[in-house]
Each structure stands twice: as C-alpha cells, then as structure tokens.
Design a protein around this motif. Structure first.
Motif, PDB file in Angstrom:
ATOM      1  N   GLN A  47      23.591  42.391  45.837  1.00  0.00           N
ATOM      2  CA  GLN A  47      22.575  42.703  45.059  1.00  0.00           C
ATOM      3  C   GLN A  47      22.445  41.776  43.571  1.00  0.00           C
ATOM      4  OE1 GLN A  47      24.640  45.009  46.301  1.00  0.00           O
ATOM      5  NE2 GLN A  47      23.220  46.309  47.646  1.00  0.00           N
ATOM      6  N   ALA A  49      22.725  41.335  39.797  1.00  0.00           N
ATOM      7  CA  ALA A  49      23.802  41.870  38.941  1.00  0.00           C
ATOM      8  C   ALA A  49      23.740  41.106  37.605  1.00  0.00           C
ATOM      9  CB  ALA A  49      25.285  42.254  39.579  1.00  0.00           C
ATOM     10  N   ALA A  98      18.761  44.503  29.634  1.00  0.00           N
ATOM     11  CA  ALA A  98      18.740  45.410  30.744  1.00  0.00           C
ATOM     12  C   ALA A  98      17.639  45.595  31.336  1.00  0.00           C
ATOM     13  CB  ALA A  98      19.723  46.490  30.554  1.00  0.00           C
ATOM     14  N   VAL A  99      16.726  46.197  30.721  1.00  0.00           N
ATOM     15  CA  VAL A  99      15.276  46.739  30.866  1.00  0.00           C
ATOM     16  C   VAL A  99      14.555  45.884  31.635  1.00  0.00           C
ATOM     17  CG1 VAL A  99      13.205  47.597  30.361  1.00  0.00           C
ATOM     18  CG2 VAL A  99      15.075  48.635  29.578  1.00  0.00           C
ATOM     19  N   SER A 100      14.401  44.359  31.174  1.00  0.00           N
ATOM     20  CA  SER A 100      13.911  43.206  31.467  1.00  0.00           C
ATOM     21  C   SER A 100      14.563  42.854  32.944  1.00  0.00           C
ATOM     22  CB  SER A 100      13.949  41.951  30.460  1.00  0.00           C
ATOM     23  OG  SER A 100      13.366  40.962  30.789  1.00  0.00           O
ATOM     24  N   PHE A 101      15.566  42.975  33.072  1.00  0.00           N
ATOM     25  CA  PHE A 101      16.297  42.669  34.218  1.00  0.00           C
ATOM     26  C   PHE A 101      15.925  43.657  35.217  1.00  0.00           C
ATOM     27  CE2 PHE A 101      19.830  43.362  37.053  1.00  0.00           C
ATOM     28  CZ  PHE A 101      19.920  42.200  37.639  1.00  0.00           C
ATOM     29  N   LEU A 102      15.942  44.776  34.764  1.00  0.00           N
ATOM     30  CA  LEU A 102      15.479  45.800  35.982  1.00  0.00           C
ATOM     31  C   LEU A 102      14.012  45.794  36.488  1.00  0.00           C
ATOM     32  CD1 LEU A 102      17.748  48.664  34.522  1.00  0.00           C
ATOM     33  CD2 LEU A 102      18.096  47.533  36.641  1.00  0.00           C
ATOM     34  N   ARG A 103      13.117  45.102  35.644  1.00  0.00           N
ATOM     35  CA  ARG A 103      11.785  45.167  35.755  1.00  0.00           C
ATOM     36  C   ARG A 103      11.441  43.736  36.692  1.00  0.00           C
ATOM     37  NH1 ARG A 103       9.530  46.836  29.946  1.00  0.00           N
ATOM     38  NH2 ARG A 103       9.700  49.094  30.545  1.00  0.00           N
ATOM     39  N   GLY A 104      12.477  42.954  36.777  1.00  0.00           N
ATOM     40  CA  GLY A 104      12.283  41.863  37.503  1.00  0.00           C
ATOM     41  C   GLY A 104      11.499  40.826  36.766  1.00  0.00           C
TER      42      GLY A 104
END
Length: 104
Positions: A47, A49, A98-104
């Motif tokens: 995945q 990370a 982190a939020v930006s990463f999770l949103r893709g």
C-alpha cells in the motif's frame, strides 16, 4: 529483538519483565523476535504509505523510519522538526499533509 526491547524501554519495564515478555511472544505466538523488525516487515507492504518522523525523537530512532521507508515500495518519509515522538499528531502542517495524502 531490538524492537521488543525498544518497546519494553518505552513502557519502562524492568529487565526481568522484558525477558519474560520476549519469552511469552516467542513461545506463545511462535515468533522469533531475533528476526522480527519493522524494516523487514515493510518489504511486504504494497500500500501507499506516508511516514512522519522527527530526527530528534527520543523514543524511536529516526533511522528506523528511514529503513522502513526504504523497504516499502510506495512509501514517502517526511522529516519533521521539533515535534518529538508524538507532536506529529497535533501539528497543523503534518495533519494537512496527511489529509491531502489520504484524499489522493
């Protein structure tokens, strides 16, 4: 074994309790703690990370995160400063990344 001893140190376990913990894990879970380390396990992670780590972290060596990031196929290590071990959980810039990463 290094990881288990680091964890035990974090918990402030006495040496005798640390040895017992290692024995229980090795015998009960049939895990050879000599061979277990996060960097090795990271090789199996596929995945994406995003890791954050402060080189001045007093609990977990920064080199551990470098090794983990190196072994993970799709990992990125973000070096942060003056946040210590738990400060990343409260830092606005880290949370935004982190939020930006999770949103893709």
């Amino acid at each position: 074994e290094y990881q288990m001893r680091l964890f035990a140190k974090f918990l402030r376990l006495p040496m005798k309790a640390t040895e017992r913990l290692i024995t229980v894990i090795e015998e009960g879970a049939e895990i050879d703690v000599q061979k277990f380390n996060s960097a090795s396990v990271a090789k199996t992670v596929t995945q994406l990370a995003l890791l954050f780590h402060d080189p001045e972290d007093q609990r977990v060596p920064y080199a551990d995160s470098v090794a983990i990031a190196k072994n993970m196929r799709h990992a990125r290590l973000v070096t942060v400063h003056q946040l210590g071990h738990g400060g990343v959980l409260e830092d606005k810039a880290v949370i935004e990344q982190a939020v930006s990463f999770l949103r893709g």
